[in-house]
Design an enzyme around this catalytic site. Structure first.
Site, PDB file in Angstrom:
ATOM      1  N   ALA A  80      11.345 -13.860 -21.498  1.00  0.00           N
ATOM      2  CA  ALA A  80      11.782 -14.253 -20.162  1.00  0.00           C
ATOM      3  C   ALA A  80      13.189 -14.840 -20.224  1.00  0.00           C
ATOM      4  CB  ALA A  80      10.819 -15.276 -19.576  1.00  0.00           C
ATOM      5  N   THR A  84      12.103 -16.945 -15.596  1.00  0.00           N
ATOM      6  CA  THR A  84      11.118 -17.768 -14.905  1.00  0.00           C
ATOM      7  C   THR A  84      11.397 -17.758 -13.403  1.00  0.00           C
ATOM      8  OG1 THR A  84      10.801 -19.191 -16.822  1.00  0.00           O
ATOM      9  CG2 THR A  84      10.214 -20.118 -14.694  1.00  0.00           C
ATOM     10  N   ASN A  88      22.000 -22.768 -23.147  1.00  0.00           N
ATOM     11  CA  ASN A  88      21.939 -22.577 -21.699  1.00  0.00           C
ATOM     12  C   ASN A  88      21.340 -23.791 -21.028  1.00  0.00           C
ATOM     13  OD1 ASN A  88      19.258 -21.973 -20.031  1.00  0.00           O
ATOM     14  ND2 ASN A  88      18.847 -21.393 -22.158  1.00  0.00           N
ATOM     15  N   ARG A  89      21.817 -24.047 -19.825  1.00  0.00           N
ATOM     16  CA  ARG A  89      21.206 -25.051 -18.947  1.00  0.00           C
ATOM     17  C   ARG A  89      21.097 -24.443 -17.546  1.00  0.00           C
ATOM     18  NH1 ARG A  89      26.204 -27.763 -20.477  1.00  0.00           N
ATOM     19  NH2 ARG A  89      27.815 -27.541 -18.871  1.00  0.00           N
ATOM     20  N   ASN A 101      15.625 -27.640 -19.235  1.00  0.00           N
ATOM     21  CA  ASN A 101      16.662 -27.691 -18.200  1.00  0.00           C
ATOM     22  C   ASN A 101      16.158 -28.041 -16.809  1.00  0.00           C
ATOM     23  OD1 ASN A 101      18.628 -26.881 -20.140  1.00  0.00           O
ATOM     24  ND2 ASN A 101      17.858 -24.788 -19.962  1.00  0.00           N
ATOM     25  N   LYS A 151       3.747 -21.136 -22.503  1.00  0.00           N
ATOM     26  CA  LYS A 151       4.959 -21.148 -23.320  1.00  0.00           C
ATOM     27  C   LYS A 151       5.310 -22.580 -23.693  1.00  0.00           C
ATOM     28  CE  LYS A 151       9.501 -19.050 -23.841  1.00  0.00           C
ATOM     29  NZ  LYS A 151      10.419 -18.009 -23.340  1.00  0.00           N
ATOM     30  N   ASN A 164      10.085 -21.818 -26.914  1.00  0.00           N
ATOM     31  CA  ASN A 164      11.250 -21.862 -26.038  1.00  0.00           C
ATOM     32  C   ASN A 164      12.468 -22.349 -26.840  1.00  0.00           C
ATOM     33  OD1 ASN A 164      12.821 -21.994 -23.591  1.00  0.00           O
ATOM     34  ND2 ASN A 164      10.957 -22.406 -22.455  1.00  0.00           N
ATOM     35  N   GLY A 215      18.620 -18.594 -30.438  1.00  0.00           N
ATOM     36  CA  GLY A 215      19.273 -17.776 -31.446  1.00  0.00           C
ATOM     37  C   GLY A 215      18.919 -18.237 -32.845  1.00  0.00           C
ATOM     38  N   TYR A 219      15.549 -12.082 -27.349  1.00  0.00           N
ATOM     39  CA  TYR A 219      16.470 -12.345 -26.232  1.00  0.00           C
ATOM     40  C   TYR A 219      17.877 -12.548 -26.795  1.00  0.00           C
ATOM     41  CZ  TYR A 219      18.508 -14.592 -22.045  1.00  0.00           C
ATOM     42  OH  TYR A 219      19.308 -14.914 -20.975  1.00  0.00           O
ATOM     43  N   SER A 220      18.141 -13.716 -27.387  1.00  0.00           N
ATOM     44  CA  SER A 220      19.492 -14.008 -27.871  1.00  0.00           C
ATOM     45  C   SER A 220      19.960 -12.980 -28.893  1.00  0.00           C
ATOM     46  CB  SER A 220      19.552 -15.416 -28.470  1.00  0.00           C
ATOM     47  OG  SER A 220      19.262 -16.388 -27.487  1.00  0.00           O
TER      48      SER A 220
END
Length: 345
Positions: A59, A83, A108-109, A177, A217, A246, A268, A318-319
Site C-alpha cells: 500500500a 491507505t 515520507n510523512r 504520520n 499491518k 510499515n 527501503g 514498494y521503495s
C-alpha cells in the site's frame, strides 16, 4: 526503459516525479506500448486466496486505486491500494516525500492523503484487473481529525464500505504520520479494535455471502513484549493475516545523509533487517496459525528470499520498486521459485 527514465525522474521533487511517472505509464498503457509481464508460478494459497505468485505491491503507491490496471502490467501476484480513509483528506503539507539515494531509502510523512473511500471504490469497480479476478487488497485507516478514542468507528466505516470490493482488507494502525495512530497497537486498544472489526467482518460475510480475509499491518518499532501481545491478539480474534512491517522511525543509519533527519517514516534498505527480525519473531510466536505478509527493504531477489526464510508467506515491495524499477518484481518471483520447489510449496 526505467533505467533511462530514472535519472530524469530523480531530478524532480519526489512527489512530482511520482505523478509524472504514472502519467507517462498511463499514456503508454493507452497506446498499447506498456508490455504486460506475466510472472506465473505454482499457485500459492494464503489467507484463503490463491495467488499466481507471491510478490505483491505494498500500500501507498496507489492510494486511490487510480492506477490498478497499469500496475497490473508489471506482473504482481496481488496489488494493495490505499491507505484510504472514510472522508477525503489532503494529508500533511508538502514537501512530504524525500529520496535518500545513497541508502536506497525514502522518508515520507504523507499523512494518508487520499480522495476518500467512495472515490476508491469507484476506481476499483472500473478496474479490468479486478473484473478479471486479480487479487486486490484495500488498506484502510482513520481520518487525521478523528480523535484516537473514536478511531474504531472510522475503521468500521472503512471495513463496511470496502468489504464487497476487496479480495482482502488491510487494517493500518502503524503509520507514523497520523498523530497517535500507533497507540492502537497497545494491548487494550488493539484488543478492542480487533474485537469490533472481527464482529463486523463476520456480519458482513453473512450479508454478502462471502468471507473477505482481514489482515493487520504493524510497525517495525515494537519490542519483544509488545510483539508477543500482538501475536496473541491476532490468534485470539482469528485475524486472517499480519503485514510486517510499515516504515520505521529509527533514522540512526541515515541522519548523516541529505534529508536523513526529515520527520516521517523511513522505508527501503535501512528497514530491511529490522522488518525481517520482526517477521522471524512473529513466525515463532504465531506457529503458522496466522499467515505473514513480509514487507520492508526488499530491493533484490535475495531480500525476498530472506523474508520467506524468516517466516513470511507472501512479500510486498514498494521503495525497492522506485530504485530498481519494474524488473524487481520478476527478480523476486524468480528468486522464490527454487524455494517453492525445494519446500514442496
Amino acid at each position: 526503459m526505467y533505467a533511462l527514465l530514472r535519472p530524469l525522474l530523480f531530478t524532480l521533487d519526489a512527489e512530482k516525479s511520482h505523478h509524472l511517472a504514472f502519467s507517462l505509464a498511463h499514456k503508454a498503457f493507452r497506446l498499447g506500448l506498456l508490455p504486460k509481464l506475466n510472472h506465473v508460478t505454482k499457485p500459492h494459497t494464503v489467507i484463503g486466496l490463491t495467488f499466481p505468485n507471491r510478490v505483491g505491491l505494498a500500500a501507498g503507491l496507489d492510494k486511490n486505486g487510480e492506477h490498478i490496471d497499469v500496475l497490473a502490467q508489471l506482473g504482481f501476484g496481488f496489488i494493495e491500494i490505499g491507505t484510504v480513509t472514510p472522508r477525503p483528506q489532503s494529508g500533511n503539507p508538502q514537501p512530504r516525500l524525500f529520496r535518500l539515494p545513497q541508502a536506497n531509502a525514502i522518508i515520507n510523512r504523507m499523512g494518508f492523503n487520499n480522495l476518500g473511500v467512495d472515490n476508491l471504490i469507484e476506481n476499483v469497480k472500473r478496474s479490468q484487473f479486478v473484473k478479471n479476478g486479480g487479487i486486490i487488497g484495500i488498506n484502510i485507516g482513520k481520518n487525521a481529525d478523528t480523535p484516537i478514542e473514536h478511531a474504531v468507528k472510522d475503521y468500521l466505516i472503512g471495513l463496511s464500505k470496502v468489504y464487497a470490493h476487496a479480495s482482502y482488507i488491510a487494517v493500518n494502525i502503524s503509520s507514523p504520520n497520523t498523530k497517535n495512530l500507533r497507540d492502537l497497537q497497545s494491548e487494550d486498544a488493539l484488543d478492542n479494535l480487533l474485537s469490533q472489526l472481527k464482529e463486523s467482518q463476520l456480519q458482513l460475510a453473512d450479508k454478502y455471502q462471502k468471507y473477505v480475509p482481514m489482515t493487520l499491518k504493524i510497525a517495525p518499532d515494537i519490542d519483544s513484549e509488545q510483539l508477543t501481545i500482538i501475536a496473541e491478539l491476532l490468534k485470539r480474534h482469528k485475524i486472517d493475516g499480519v503485514i510486517a512491517t510499515n516504515t520505521t522511525l529509527d533514522k540512526a543509519s541515515v541522519t548523516h545523509l541529505p534529508h536523513g533527519d526529515e520527520t516521517g517514516g523511513l522505508s527501503g534498505t535501512p528497514v530491511r533487517d529490522k522488518s525481517t527480525q520482526i517477521i522471524k519473531a512473529l513466525s515463532d510466536e504465531l506457529s503458522s496459525e496466522v499467515p505473514i505478509i513480509g514487507v520492508g527493504g526488499i530491493s533484490s531477489g535475495a531480500d525476498a528470499q530472506a523474508k520467506i526464510n524468516a517466516g513470511a508467506d507472501l512479500i510486498q515491495v514498494y521503495s525497492g520498486l522506485i530504485y530498481q524499477g519494474p524488473s524487481l518484481v520478476g527478480q523476486c518471483v524468480q528468486a522464490l521459485t527454487p524455494l517453492e520447489q525445494s519446500h514442496g510449496i
